[in-house]
Write a protein that holds these residues in place. Structure first.
Motif, PDB file in Angstrom:
ATOM      1  N   GLU A 191       0.836  -1.199   0.000  1.00 20.69           N
ATOM      2  CA  GLU A 191       0.000   0.000   0.000  1.00 20.69           C
ATOM      3  C   GLU A 191       0.875   1.256   0.000  1.00 20.69           C
ATOM      4  N   ALA A 192       1.999   1.205   0.706  1.00 23.63           N
ATOM      5  CA  ALA A 192       2.925   2.341   0.716  1.00 23.63           C
ATOM      6  C   ALA A 192       3.479   2.600  -0.685  1.00 23.63           C
ATOM      7  N   ASP A 193       3.777   1.524  -1.420  1.00 24.86           N
ATOM      8  CA  ASP A 193       4.246   1.683  -2.805  1.00 24.86           C
ATOM      9  C   ASP A 193       3.180   2.378  -3.645  1.00 24.86           C
ATOM     10  N   LEU A 194       1.934   1.949  -3.494  1.00 23.92           N
ATOM     11  CA  LEU A 194       0.846   2.557  -4.265  1.00 23.92           C
ATOM     12  C   LEU A 194       0.660   4.021  -3.884  1.00 23.92           C
ATOM     13  N   GLU A 195       0.793   4.337  -2.602  1.00 27.23           N
ATOM     14  CA  GLU A 195       0.688   5.741  -2.169  1.00 27.23           C
ATOM     15  C   GLU A 195       1.779   6.584  -2.824  1.00 27.23           C
ATOM     16  N   ARG A 196       3.001   6.073  -2.829  1.00 23.84           N
ATOM     17  CA  ARG A 196       4.115   6.794  -3.462  1.00 23.84           C
ATOM     18  C   ARG A 196       3.892   6.924  -4.964  1.00 23.84           C
ATOM     19  N   TYR A 197       3.393   5.887  -5.582  1.00 26.66           N
ATOM     20  CA  TYR A 197       3.130   5.880  -7.026  1.00 26.66           C
ATOM     21  C   TYR A 197       2.106   6.952  -7.395  1.00 26.66           C
ATOM     22  N   HIS A 198       1.002   6.998  -6.670  1.00 30.56           N
ATOM     23  CA  HIS A 198      -0.082   7.928  -7.003  1.00 30.56           C
ATOM     24  C   HIS A 198       0.179   9.356  -6.519  1.00 30.56           C
ATOM     25  N   ALA A 202      11.306   8.520 -12.086  1.00 33.73           N
ATOM     26  CA  ALA A 202      10.784   8.074 -13.386  1.00 33.73           C
ATOM     27  C   ALA A 202      11.005   6.581 -13.616  1.00 33.73           C
ATOM     28  N   GLY A 203      12.182   6.083 -13.324  1.00 35.45           N
ATOM     29  CA  GLY A 203      12.460   4.659 -13.520  1.00 35.45           C
ATOM     30  C   GLY A 203      11.578   3.774 -12.653  1.00 35.45           C
ATOM     31  N   GLN A 204      11.316   4.220 -11.434  1.00 37.82           N
ATOM     32  CA  GLN A 204      10.438   3.462 -10.538  1.00 37.82           C
ATOM     33  C   GLN A 204       9.013   3.453 -11.075  1.00 37.82           C
ATOM     34  N   VAL A 205       8.578   4.579 -11.615  1.00 40.64           N
ATOM     35  CA  VAL A 205       7.227   4.663 -12.175  1.00 40.64           C
ATOM     36  C   VAL A 205       7.094   3.702 -13.354  1.00 40.64           C
TER      37      VAL A 205
END
Length: 70
Positions: free
Chosen positions: A13-20, A26-29
């Protein structure tokens, strides 16, 4: 779902929060986008995350409207 060596591990969920929230580089996205396209479990987790955020924002707007602020 088993991940291939070049895939990211499943998203938290933390990954999704950071993503949104735009907190990823950019590379992580790009890697996260690819993972969401290839992992049905994370794709579903992302949909649920977005539904929860949409519901939360609707509630905030209702409360803000009742208090007279936006």
């Amino acid at each position: 779902m088993a991940n291939s060596p070049d895939m990211l591990p499943c998203l938290s969920e933390a990954d999704l929060e950071r993503y949104h929230s735009g907190e990823m580089l950019a590379g992580q996205v790009e890697r996260t986008d690819a993972h969401l396209r290839s992992c049905q479990s994370c794709h579903q987790k992302n949909r649920e995350f977005l539904e929860e955020m949409d519901s939360f924002l609707k509630d905030v707007r209702i409360v803000a409207g009742k208090s007279g602020s936006v």
